[in-house]
Design a protein around this motif. Sequence first.
Motif, mmCIF file in Angstrom:
data_model
loop_
_atom_site.group_PDB
_atom_site.id
_atom_site.type_symbol
_atom_site.label_atom_id
_atom_site.label_comp_id
_atom_site.label_asym_id
_atom_site.label_seq_id
_atom_site.Cartn_x
_atom_site.Cartn_y
_atom_site.Cartn_z
ATOM 1 N N GLU A 183 1.049 29.435 -6.368
ATOM 2 C CA GLU A 183 2.267 28.767 -5.896
ATOM 3 C C GLU A 183 2.017 27.278 -5.681
ATOM 4 N N ALA A 184 0.849 26.946 -5.127
ATOM 5 C CA ALA A 184 0.515 25.551 -4.860
ATOM 6 C C ALA A 184 0.404 24.753 -6.156
ATOM 7 N N LEU A 185 -0.226 25.328 -7.182
ATOM 8 C CA LEU A 185 -0.325 24.633 -8.474
ATOM 9 C C LEU A 185 1.052 24.372 -9.057
ATOM 10 N N ALA A 186 1.951 25.353 -8.928
ATOM 11 C CA ALA A 186 3.320 25.164 -9.427
ATOM 12 C C ALA A 186 4.007 24.016 -8.689
ATOM 13 N N LEU A 187 3.824 23.942 -7.374
ATOM 14 C CA LEU A 187 4.416 22.845 -6.606
ATOM 15 C C LEU A 187 3.836 21.497 -7.022
ATOM 16 N N LEU A 188 2.552 21.452 -7.277
ATOM 17 C CA LEU A 188 1.913 20.193 -7.682
ATOM 18 C C LEU A 188 2.415 19.727 -9.043
ATOM 19 N N GLN A 189 2.856 20.644 -9.888
ATOM 20 C CA GLN A 189 3.370 20.280 -11.207
ATOM 21 C C GLN A 189 4.780 19.703 -11.144
ATOM 22 N N ILE A 190 5.586 20.143 -10.167
ATOM 23 C CA ILE A 190 6.998 19.745 -10.158
ATOM 24 C C ILE A 190 7.369 18.741 -9.071
ATOM 25 N N ASN A 191 6.544 18.576 -8.060
ATOM 26 C CA ASN A 191 6.895 17.686 -6.950
ATOM 27 C C ASN A 191 6.011 16.456 -6.935
ATOM 28 N N ASP A 192 6.429 15.481 -6.127
ATOM 29 C CA ASP A 192 5.579 14.321 -5.896
ATOM 30 C C ASP A 192 4.270 14.796 -5.296
ATOM 31 N N LYS A 193 3.209 14.156 -5.684
ATOM 32 C CA LYS A 193 1.881 14.566 -5.213
ATOM 33 C C LYS A 193 1.742 14.299 -3.711
ATOM 34 N N PRO A 194 1.112 15.216 -3.002
ATOM 35 C CA PRO A 194 0.871 15.008 -1.564
ATOM 36 C C PRO A 194 -0.316 14.062 -1.357
ATOM 37 N N CYS A 195 -0.434 13.563 -0.150
ATOM 38 C CA CYS A 195 -1.589 12.737 0.206
ATOM 39 C C CYS A 195 -2.714 13.606 0.754
ATOM 40 N N MET A 202 0.842 -1.197 0.000
ATOM 41 C CA MET A 202 0.000 0.000 0.000
ATOM 42 C C MET A 202 0.878 1.249 0.000
ATOM 43 N N ASN A 203 0.375 2.274 -0.611
ATOM 44 C CA ASN A 203 1.081 3.552 -0.672
ATOM 45 C C ASN A 203 1.240 4.136 0.728
ATOM 46 N N GLN A 204 2.442 4.559 1.048
ATOM 47 C CA GLN A 204 2.693 5.154 2.361
ATOM 48 C C GLN A 204 3.065 6.622 2.206
ATOM 49 N N CYS A 205 2.280 7.332 1.455
ATOM 50 C CA CYS A 205 2.525 8.756 1.238
ATOM 51 C C CYS A 205 2.386 9.500 2.565
ATOM 52 N N LYS A 206 3.361 10.294 2.892
ATOM 53 C CA LYS A 206 3.326 11.094 4.120
ATOM 54 C C LYS A 206 3.564 12.565 3.786
ATOM 55 N N ARG A 207 3.220 12.969 2.544
ATOM 56 C CA ARG A 207 3.441 14.345 2.103
ATOM 57 C C ARG A 207 2.160 15.158 2.242
ATOM 58 N N GLU A 244 5.458 15.406 13.643
ATOM 59 C CA GLU A 244 4.619 14.202 13.642
ATOM 60 C C GLU A 244 5.016 13.207 12.550
ATOM 61 N N GLY A 245 6.062 13.522 11.784
ATOM 62 C CA GLY A 245 6.584 12.569 10.807
ATOM 63 C C GLY A 245 6.165 12.795 9.365
ATOM 64 N N TYR A 246 5.540 13.919 9.074
ATOM 65 C CA TYR A 246 5.117 14.207 7.709
ATOM 66 C C TYR A 246 6.159 15.020 6.963
ATOM 67 N N GLU A 247 6.201 14.843 5.647
ATOM 68 C CA GLU A 247 7.013 15.677 4.765
ATOM 69 C C GLU A 247 6.089 16.797 4.303
ATOM 70 N N VAL A 248 6.472 18.041 4.510
ATOM 71 C CA VAL A 248 5.560 19.163 4.289
ATOM 72 C C VAL A 248 6.130 20.142 3.267
ATOM 73 N N ARG A 249 5.280 20.547 2.338
ATOM 74 C CA ARG A 249 5.567 21.628 1.405
ATOM 75 C C ARG A 249 4.602 22.760 1.730
ATOM 76 N N VAL A 250 5.007 24.001 1.469
ATOM 77 C CA VAL A 250 4.136 25.138 1.751
ATOM 78 C C VAL A 250 4.043 26.044 0.528
ATOM 79 N N ALA A 251 2.884 26.699 0.414
ATOM 80 C CA ALA A 251 2.656 27.679 -0.640
ATOM 81 C C ALA A 251 1.851 28.826 -0.048
ATOM 82 N N GLY A 252 2.121 30.048 -0.524
ATOM 83 C CA GLY A 252 1.461 31.230 0.004
ATOM 84 C C GLY A 252 0.163 31.592 -0.694
ATOM 85 N N ASN A 253 -0.142 30.887 -1.784
ATOM 86 C CA ASN A 253 -1.401 31.111 -2.495
ATOM 87 C C ASN A 253 -1.630 29.951 -3.463
ATOM 88 N N GLY A 254 -2.791 29.963 -4.109
ATOM 89 C CA GLY A 254 -3.147 28.870 -4.999
ATOM 90 C C GLY A 254 -2.221 28.721 -6.193
#
Length: 121
Positions: free
Chosen positions: A39-51, A1-6, A27-37
Amino acid sequence: MNQCKRILIVDDDPNIREALKAYLEFEGYEVRVAGNGKEALALLQINDKPCLILLDLMMPVMSGWEFAKIVEKDAMMGQIPIVICSAFVDKAEDIKARGHLSKPLDMEELMGLANECCPAK
């Protein structure tokens, strides 16, 4: 099973972003942050998808509502659960969200949703 912790935190308040990031990383999570939508879309395009995406609604550049509409229409991103974290959760009824947390956030409730969306096993 997928163990995504992002987790992706999308909030324009740097104090909230950093406090949530520190707490979730503790708490053991890998966290990315964005200051607005946008920035968040850009992160979703280049990084592994979060859970899980923790989404504020009232933000400059691209609001949480605008971000959610784009994500929901995308085949891959639309599968990522969104939890609304806002003082305006009552105005989020048009967003397909896994949950709604009012600010100030209840950390126990947040961890319950994080553990539900990002199971360890």
